[in-house]
Design a protein around this motif. Structure first.
Motif, short mmCIF file in Angstrom:
data_model
loop_
_atom_site.label_atom_id
_atom_site.label_comp_id
_atom_site.label_asym_id
_atom_site.label_seq_id
_atom_site.Cartn_x
_atom_site.Cartn_y
_atom_site.Cartn_z
N TYR A 51 4.95 -26.38 -26.40
CA TYR A 51 4.89 -25.14 -27.19
C TYR A 51 5.12 -25.46 -28.66
O TYR A 51 6.16 -26.00 -29.03
CB TYR A 51 5.93 -24.15 -26.69
N ILE A 110 5.30 -27.79 -20.79
CA ILE A 110 4.81 -27.69 -19.41
C ILE A 110 4.44 -29.10 -18.96
O ILE A 110 3.67 -29.80 -19.63
CB ILE A 110 3.60 -26.75 -19.30
N PRO A 124 8.21 -17.84 -19.91
CA PRO A 124 8.32 -18.80 -18.81
C PRO A 124 8.35 -18.10 -17.46
O PRO A 124 8.51 -16.87 -17.39
CB PRO A 124 9.66 -19.49 -19.10
N ALA A 132 10.28 -26.60 -25.70
CA ALA A 132 9.71 -26.05 -24.47
C ALA A 132 8.37 -26.73 -24.19
O ALA A 132 7.59 -26.98 -25.10
CB ALA A 132 9.51 -24.54 -24.58
N ARG A 186 5.10 -27.40 -14.08
CA ARG A 186 6.55 -27.20 -14.25
C ARG A 186 6.88 -26.84 -15.70
O ARG A 186 6.45 -27.53 -16.62
CB ARG A 186 7.30 -28.46 -13.85
N PHE A 187 7.64 -25.77 -15.86
CA PHE A 187 8.12 -25.36 -17.19
C PHE A 187 9.48 -25.99 -17.43
O PHE A 187 10.39 -25.90 -16.59
CB PHE A 187 8.24 -23.83 -17.26
N TYR A 198 5.60 -22.97 -11.94
CA TYR A 198 4.57 -21.94 -11.95
C TYR A 198 3.99 -21.89 -10.54
O TYR A 198 3.06 -22.64 -10.21
CB TYR A 198 3.48 -22.28 -12.98
#
Length: 297
Positions: free
Chosen positions: A70, A113, A218, A111, A132-133, A175
């Motif tokens: 991000y 992913i 998220p 942040a 996966r976050f 997710y």
């Protein structure tokens, strides 16, 4: 007849001897106490330094593995409510990423992913098939201690300076429904770049397939876990995470424009009445990491 007077110490001599002995005992005790305190402080320094270096290496490896990071242009990320997701500067679960405008709480969140551990697996059937976050952010130590179970592994225990110390947290969430976004990697140095596009909403970049960004919010699931204790508070001018992005003139989409991320962390802890801050006052350990899927500049 001569008699010999009994030999012995007078009261004055006895008191003087006891005084000298007391002084010797105090000196010996002070020496051992000072030596013990010094050893504790040396051990504390070594542990703090090792903890920070371990954390920075872990973050660097996560950055290299990331499928998407991000970037500041994404604005705010809301982690939701609860003490374990609370921004130490705003007191809420809302976080601003590092920005050029210098917002008061900018730059203290990383942040990203991560791709599935096994892309061949179905996400709904096995978590190893899910995107996966991951989020890394600080929480005020006093807030964290109050918000976790006293006997849990996540609770480091109350300290003397909790209100002025942070902990670093790792939030993980899967997710479960997968991600529909398509994010091709940024071209490597020397490779051709996409041509400018006149299509509305294309952000002047013509990627094929088109880039679809993941949501800023998220997943609602996930758990927050203690990653590092005794973190020194940072400021907007010296943020924990700084994103260095490629100039817009190079015609690279803002979603994949990150060239490197600068990690800055300092540690602070009280040991035997002395505040120990590493690496030194008003300084921090710095490590630069280059996202592996974007290519190093």
């Amino acid at each position: 007849m001569n008699t010999k007077r009994a030999q012995g110490l007078t009261l004055v001599e006895l008191l003087v001897g006891m005084g000298i002995l007391a002084l010797l005992l105090v000196a010996v005790s002070s020496f051992f106490t000072s030596t013990s305190d010094g050893a504790v402080q040396v051990n504390t320094r070594a542990e703090l330094q090792q903890d920070v270096l371990n954390v920075e290496q872990l973050l660097a490896s996560r950055i290299k593995e990331a499928w998407y990071i991000y970037t500041p242009n994404r604005g705010q990320i809301n982690l939701g409510t609860g003490q374990l997701r609370q921004n130490p500067l705003s007191g809420t679960g809302v976080w601003n990423l590092d920005t050029v405008t210098g917002t008061v709480d900018g730059g203290h969140m990383l942040a990203m992913i991560l791709p599935p551990e096994n892309a061949a697996l179905n996400c709904t059937a096995d978590t190893k098939g899910c995107f996966r976050f991951y989020a890394y952010y600080p929480v005020k130590r006093s807030v964290w201690v109050a918000g976790t179970a006293s006997d849990g592994a996540n609770n480091p225990g109350a300290g003397p300076n909790d209100a002025n110390t942070w902990v670093l947290v790792e939030l993980r969430a899967n997710y479960l429904t997968g991600l529909s976004a398509v994010l091709p990697p940024q071209p490597l140095p020397g490779e051709s770049r996409p041509l400018a596009s006149t299509k509305p909403g294309a952000a002047n970049f013509n990627y094929v397939p088109a880039i679809s960004l993941p949501a800023a919010a998220p997943p609602n699931t996930g758990s927050a876990n203690l990653l590092a204790d005794n973190i020194a508070p940072m400021t907007a001018s010296e943020p924990m995470f700084t994103f260095i992005q490629e100039p817009v003139a190079n015609n690279v989409h803002s979603a994949v424009s990150t060239q490197e991320i600068v990690l800055r962390i300092a540690a602070v802890q009280q040991a035997k009445g002395r505040v120990i801050r590493l690496p030194a006052a008003n300084s921090f350990y710095e490590l630069r990491s280059f996202p592996g899927n974007l290519g190093r500049r």
